[in-house]
Enzyme design. Structure first.
Site, PDB file in Angstrom:
ATOM      1  N   ASP A 224       0.821  -1.206   0.000  1.00  4.85           N
ATOM      2  CA  ASP A 224       0.000   0.000   0.000  1.00  4.85           C
ATOM      3  C   ASP A 224       0.861   1.265   0.000  1.00  4.85           C
ATOM      4  O   ASP A 224       1.860   1.344   0.725  1.00  4.85           O
ATOM      5  CB  ASP A 224      -0.903  -0.019   1.235  1.00  4.85           C
ATOM      6  CG  ASP A 224      -1.823   1.178   1.313  1.00  4.85           C
ATOM      7  OD1 ASP A 224      -2.826   1.187   0.578  1.00  4.85           O
ATOM      8  OD2 ASP A 224      -1.545   2.090   2.110  1.00  4.85           O
ATOM      9  N   GLU A 290       0.544  -0.588  -4.956  1.00  3.03           N
ATOM     10  CA  GLU A 290      -0.386   0.528  -5.132  1.00  3.03           C
ATOM     11  C   GLU A 290       0.422   1.813  -5.076  1.00  3.03           C
ATOM     12  O   GLU A 290       1.041   2.114  -4.052  1.00  3.03           O
ATOM     13  CB  GLU A 290      -1.438   0.543  -4.032  1.00  3.03           C
ATOM     14  CG  GLU A 290      -2.458   1.664  -4.203  1.00  3.03           C
ATOM     15  CD  GLU A 290      -2.863   2.335  -2.898  1.00  3.03           C
ATOM     16  OE1 GLU A 290      -4.022   2.758  -2.798  1.00  3.03           O
ATOM     17  OE2 GLU A 290      -2.020   2.450  -1.986  1.00  3.03           O
TER      18      GLU A 290
END
Length: 580
Positions: A224, A290
């Site tokens: 993330d 991401e």
């Protein structure tokens, strides 16, 4: 006649035809054609009636996921957290949030997932921890072991933050800690201090944590906000961008807080270690990243510029979220797909993300009349599809549910049936309110209706198991500005033609300029309100599409046809030898 005799030519013919008939496509690993499904643990299923989703609830639905064609699921962070950012502020990377269960519950989840043929991924937050993490507490106290685990700087000359950096959520990216007498960096909230990856001990600890979860059976990680991991070593002020208001994140050009080259080296090193672990254990472990970055920066997560180092198996591709909007036409859609495919390094796998916990739901972005269209497209494009929980029943945002975060509307409880709290919980008080339309849009209702988004989703995931969909090439084009067409083909296998009418009016189109396709094709999949019906034969030179319609057509390729094509080619060669 030339020296090559007729018998030799016929032998060549037989050998070549045989070779063409049995040639196999390149083998694909599981992730390269998988259907992924994101689960937000807090909202999926509550097993104990406290109004909060949990691991036991997820475990009980693994068969459901297998039945709808899911190959892999990734969990938003289940780690222990004070929940200032609902799990993205981790206070213990080795423990499960008590509301969700414990490590025993997690082990049961992994076991049940694998029993049902589903890979399990974890959302890993490398950039920061919670300010309640033991490491941060010890870093504040200047414990020699942990003092440099976070990014600390003294006040600027004259006082105040060390520089002008702004957090993603707005306001200074620095907070003063009186106990330590310094500012700490937080690119997100003040409760999420940035970890210092220039400290080798910190990097070693985070890497060690990955292997803790791998040893528990996890099949990979989604990294993330990966592009925030490093900052400029000189801590220079960032230039003004000319966008946004002062104090807003977009008001600065983030050249010193994002996409620093050191980030890629960490990802490449983690990939090396994942590959080594995969070889030792005999199972492929994957990394997904991401990063909201430039296309050039994003592609470097696949591999290094010199192609010597491998990185993530798949960076997340959010282009369908950004570009498939209510007003989008066929030309814009094709350009959006080309933007990714033309920049992606050779031999890599594209990903197509329909939704996530950070974005408005598909039905709310494009409208209920186009949900099925989005599902058709993302499941027939080459590569990996990534679906957010509830998209299979056309769940929508619920603005009135907003309580903790402006992303709450797209994180509401999963709609399972028409009972109390949509079957998510036996408790009428759930952590977020259930969408009021749950009686119409839920799994139970849609399972009973063969003409539903649920069954359309299921038909598409089943189709993804076909060899052409897994290994075939693609060609796509537009017919005017309204119709988008995508052809998937693989030698010796059936071909599939996906057609989308991007306009709100009926249209009849000629798709006959696709080479190697017969004029008559069979409808393989048609969305619930389509003008076409599955099993029907259609003429692609005059295909009628309803408003916002989508269909997948099938051209059957028999082995006899493949052999005839090869014979025709070789007879032409023989004729050249005989008559020249």
């Amino acid at each position: 006649m030339r020296p090559l005799g007729a018998l030799s030519l016929f032998a060549l013919l037989a050998t070549t035809v045989s070779g063409l008939a049995i040639r196999e496509p390149d083998a694909k690993d599981w992730y390269q054609h998988a259907t992924f499904y994101q689960i937000y643990p807090r909202s999926f299923l509550d097993s104990n009636g406290d109004g909060i989703g949990d691991l036991a609830g997820i475990t009980s639905k693994m068969k459901y996921l297998a039945d709808i064609g899911i190959d892999a699921t990734w969990l938003s962070p289940p780690f222990k957290s004070p929940l200032k950012d609902f799990g993205y502020d981790v206070s213990d990377f080795y423990a499960i949030q008590p509301e969700y269960g414990n490590l025993t519950d997690f082990d049961k989840l992994v076991e049940e997932a694998h029993k049902n043929g589903i890979k399990l991924m974890l959302d890993f937050i490398p950039n920061h921890s919670s300010d309640q993490h033991e490491w941060f507490v010890k870093s504040v106290a200047r414990d020699p072991e942990y003092s440099e685990f976070y990014v600390w700087k003294p006040p600027a000359t004259g006082g105040g933050p060390p520089n002008n950096w702004i957090s993603v959520f707005g306001g200074p990216a620095w907070t003063y800690n009186a106990a330590r007498g310094e500012y700490y960096l937080h690119q997100f909230t003040p409760q999420q201090p940035d970890l210092n990856y220039r400290n080798p001990k910190l990097l070693a600890e985070m890497t060690k944590m990955l292997f803790f979860w791998l040893d528990r059976g996890v099949d990979g990680f989604r990294l993330d906000a990966i592009n925030h991991m490093f900052e400029d070593e000189q801590f220079r002020d960032e230039p003004v961008s000319g966008w946004g208001q002062p104090g807003e994140y977009d008001s600065l050009d983030h050249i010193y807080t994002k996409d620093i080259p050191d980030v890629y080296n960490v990802v490449y090193n983690w990939r090396d270690q994942m590959d080594k672990y995969s070889a030792e254990k005999g199972r492929t472990i994957i990394l997904m990243t991401e990063a909201y970055s430039s296309i050039e920066g994003t592609m470097l997560y696949y591999e290094s510029a010199d192609r010597k180092r491998q990185g993530a198996h798949m960076p997340f591709n959010f282009q369908l979220i950004y570009d498939f909007k209510k007003e989008q036409n066929a030309v814009g859609l094709k350009s959006s797909i080309d933007w990714w495919m033309n920049n992606m390094p050779a031999r890599h796998t594209p990903s197509w993300v329909a939704g996530s916990h950070d974005h408005s739901r598909v039905a709310s972005r494009v409208g209920l009349d186009r949900v099925d269209q989005v599902m058709t497209l993302m499941h027939t494009l080459p590569g990996t599809s990534i679906t957010y929980y509830g998209e299979e029943v056309a769940m929508q945002d619920f603005k009135e549910a907003q309580q903790f975060d402006n992303r709450d509307p797209n994180r509401t409880p999963m709609q399972w049936d028409s009972s109390t709290s949509a079957g998510f919980s036996t408790n009428t008080n759930t952590w977020l309110r259930v969408h009021p339309d749950y009686a119409r849009y839920n799994v139970d209702v849609m399972q009973k209706n063969p003409q539903s988004t649920f069954h359309h989703f299921q038909h598409l995931t089943k189709l993804r198991g076909h060899r052409t969909m897994q290994s075939g090439e693609y060609v796509h084009k537009t017919v005017g500005t309204k119709v988008y067409a995508l052809l998937r083909e693989l030698r010796g296998e059936d071909s599939f033609l996906t057609v989308l009418n991007m306009a709100g009016a009926e249209d009849t189109v000629d798709l006959g300029d696709f080479v190697n396709l017969p004029q008559k094709m069979r409808v393989e999949v048609a969305q619930p309100n389509s003008k076409s019906k599955a099993g029907n034969e259609v003429d692609i030179s005059k295909l009628t599409l309803g408003p916002y319609d989508s269909v997948v057509l099938r051209a059957t390729v028999s082995s006899a046809a493949a052999i005839n094509l090869s014979i025709g080619l070789l007879l032409a060669i023989m004729a050249r030898y005989i008559f020249v």
